[in-house]
Design an enzyme around this catalytic site. Sequence first.
Site, mmCIF file in Angstrom:
data_model
loop_
_atom_site.group_PDB
_atom_site.id
_atom_site.type_symbol
_atom_site.label_atom_id
_atom_site.label_comp_id
_atom_site.label_asym_id
_atom_site.label_seq_id
_atom_site.Cartn_x
_atom_site.Cartn_y
_atom_site.Cartn_z
ATOM 1 N N SER A 28 0.809 -1.217 0.000
ATOM 2 C CA SER A 28 0.000 0.000 0.000
ATOM 3 C C SER A 28 0.845 1.272 0.000
ATOM 4 O O SER A 28 1.584 1.525 -0.934
ATOM 5 C CB SER A 28 -0.951 -0.035 1.194
ATOM 6 O OG SER A 28 -1.861 1.031 1.160
ATOM 7 N N ASP A 75 -3.175 6.355 -2.777
ATOM 8 C CA ASP A 75 -1.991 5.703 -2.223
ATOM 9 C C ASP A 75 -1.478 4.627 -3.183
ATOM 10 O O ASP A 75 -1.972 4.482 -4.301
ATOM 11 C CB ASP A 75 -2.292 5.123 -0.843
ATOM 12 C CG ASP A 75 -3.363 4.051 -0.872
ATOM 13 O OD1 ASP A 75 -4.173 4.051 -1.820
ATOM 14 O OD2 ASP A 75 -3.397 3.206 0.025
ATOM 15 N N GLU A 104 -12.339 6.521 6.905
ATOM 16 C CA GLU A 104 -11.315 6.908 7.861
ATOM 17 C C GLU A 104 -10.761 8.262 7.437
ATOM 18 O O GLU A 104 -10.842 8.655 6.267
ATOM 19 C CB GLU A 104 -10.186 5.880 7.896
ATOM 20 C CG GLU A 104 -10.595 4.542 8.473
ATOM 21 C CD GLU A 104 -9.420 3.585 8.538
ATOM 22 O OE1 GLU A 104 -8.984 3.284 9.667
ATOM 23 O OE2 GLU A 104 -8.950 3.142 7.479
ATOM 24 N N ALA A 105 -10.154 8.970 8.376
ATOM 25 C CA ALA A 105 -9.576 10.271 8.044
ATOM 26 C C ALA A 105 -8.515 10.147 6.956
ATOM 27 O O ALA A 105 -8.294 11.078 6.175
ATOM 28 C CB ALA A 105 -8.973 10.909 9.295
ATOM 29 N N ASN A 106 -7.862 8.973 6.854
ATOM 30 C CA ASN A 106 -6.811 8.776 5.854
ATOM 31 C C ASN A 106 -7.351 8.605 4.442
ATOM 32 O O ASN A 106 -6.567 8.481 3.485
ATOM 33 C CB ASN A 106 -5.921 7.585 6.223
ATOM 34 C CG ASN A 106 -6.679 6.259 6.249
ATOM 35 O OD1 ASN A 106 -7.713 6.087 5.607
ATOM 36 N ND2 ASN A 106 -6.161 5.301 6.993
ATOM 37 N N PRO A 131 -35.230 24.400 -3.185
ATOM 38 C CA PRO A 131 -36.418 23.890 -2.511
ATOM 39 C C PRO A 131 -36.064 22.701 -1.646
ATOM 40 O O PRO A 131 -35.200 21.891 -2.002
ATOM 41 C CB PRO A 131 -37.332 23.478 -3.673
ATOM 42 C CG PRO A 131 -36.394 23.171 -4.792
ATOM 43 C CD PRO A 131 -35.256 24.121 -4.634
ATOM 44 N N SER A 132 -36.713 22.593 -0.514
ATOM 45 C CA SER A 132 -36.516 21.421 0.335
ATOM 46 C C SER A 132 -37.120 20.201 -0.349
ATOM 47 O O SER A 132 -38.161 20.286 -0.999
ATOM 48 C CB SER A 132 -37.188 21.633 1.693
ATOM 49 O OG SER A 132 -37.225 20.421 2.422
ATOM 50 N N GLY A 133 -36.459 19.074 -0.164
ATOM 51 C CA GLY A 133 -36.993 17.838 -0.732
ATOM 52 C C GLY A 133 -38.040 17.190 0.152
ATOM 53 O O GLY A 133 -38.703 16.235 -0.254
ATOM 54 N N ARG A 155 -35.069 26.761 1.027
ATOM 55 C CA ARG A 155 -33.933 26.963 1.926
ATOM 56 C C ARG A 155 -32.978 27.988 1.329
ATOM 57 O O ARG A 155 -32.697 27.963 0.131
ATOM 58 C CB ARG A 155 -33.196 25.647 2.172
ATOM 59 C CG ARG A 155 -34.078 24.571 2.807
ATOM 60 C CD ARG A 155 -33.258 23.359 3.225
ATOM 61 N NE ARG A 155 -34.095 22.281 3.726
ATOM 62 C CZ ARG A 155 -34.605 22.214 4.949
ATOM 63 N NH1 ARG A 155 -34.331 23.203 5.812
ATOM 64 N NH2 ARG A 155 -35.366 21.207 5.316
#
Length: 510
Positions: A68, A279, A373-375, A465-467, A473
């Site tokens: 990886s 990656d 994940e943050a990664n 428009p709101s759904g 909005r």
Amino acid sequence: MTSRVFAEAGNLGLEKFPRKDSELIQYGTAGFRAKSDILDYVIFRMGLLAVLRSKAKKATIGLMITASHNPEPDNGVKLVDPHGEMLEHTWESLATRLANATDSELEYVLADIMKTEGIDLSKPASVFVGRDTRASSPRLSDAALNGIKALKGEAKDYGVVTTPMLHFFVTCQNTGGRYGTPTEEGYFSKLSTTFKKLQGQQTTPGNYTPNILFDGANGVGAIKMKQLKKCLDNSIIIEIFNEGSGELNHKCGADYVKVQQCAPDGVPMLVNARCVTVDGDADRLLYFYTDESNVFHLLDGDRIATLVAGYLMDLVKESKLKINLGLVQTAYANGSSTDYIANTLKVPVACVPTGVKHLHHKALEFDIGVYFEANGHGTVIFSQTTSSLIKTAVADTSGSAVTRLADLIDVINETVGDALSDMLLVEVVLRARDAERKCDKPPGLQDAIDSLVARFKNGRAFVRPSGTEDIVRVYAEADTQANTDLLAALVAQSVHKMAGGIGEPPAIPH
């Protein structure tokens, strides 16, 4: 029978693949990883284990040669279970035991695994093998193929592929083709056909530009992006950098960008250009850009999760289908993102221990489970029941929300985090979100909004428009809270005026 099979296999290849290293090696979430020059015997033994796993599960198993995001001199191996998931936890310990057995113990350990797991050696075994672009990967792939052959398994060698592609192939094979076709052509066709359809549905792209600068980490991601790019035609314009002429993951790739918080070498830093980095085996995706002040901005997995979960929640609400959508995070997730997702987007959030396996398992508990994940490793999982519900609803309605949900299923690689698939998903959402910021009707409203925005420093505003409710909005940004409130009120007043003055106009703050 066991002794006879081992004898026919030439002592299991011990002469060609003897154990070289006496140090303990541990199978973890990422499989085995180490310096490539000591891994031949380990990967040969994983070929043996893959055959036993295939016989035990009566299904095709995957074996991927990769390390990886690790440096070029490293390498590794991971096994893929029948539905594209990572190797079952109990078999991780079996893999560790087998890899660390002495040469004289190997036959006994194999026999014990077969006994405890109730494995019938007469049953067939099928193993799909893939590898990344490291110089050591062809040699180590050969070791795996020798291990598979030693226990009479049938191997299919895919050569150089991304890790997510191998997961895809295994899942396709074990679902009888229901998930897709287990070939590179099947993979690229499934993703590109649906992506082009989704982008074509959005006729008003707003300010969205389909241009991406792509950092391939000098690995397999660059190679496969070139192939995918051909299939995408002109639906998106991708410039590929770090194509393979440099060292794998060296000052480039998703892990480097995440850890160093800077742009990778080899990618031109154009102002506000949308950049993507993957990656070494293309299972992680991050976005980044540099602003007018040359400040670097990273859009990590938490940001991607927020974007995707919010969009899916809107589609679920608009579809009016009874679907339980949830987002799974670890303790490392950004706290403010968690608060925003739970309290603003109203998406349930579940927290699990660190590790992709925990995230994936928890996501399966939702009708639609989102995890990143943050990664940058993550995906979206639709339960089989939910997939069927959505596809049935498409046949019964022409509603765009239901149709887009159905199409999104096919642009997502649900088996594992997939940088190429995730990139296409993010682009679909970005274009859809941006298109929502331009008003087609009533005539003149968008011009009025643009005129108001121009009066405010750092001004930005859009309405939609709101759904789910009979309301419109208003979204607004400006340099101060007071100016933001004023801009929002002025935009709302324009909406009220052009909608025929129904109801009371909004008050303008002093």
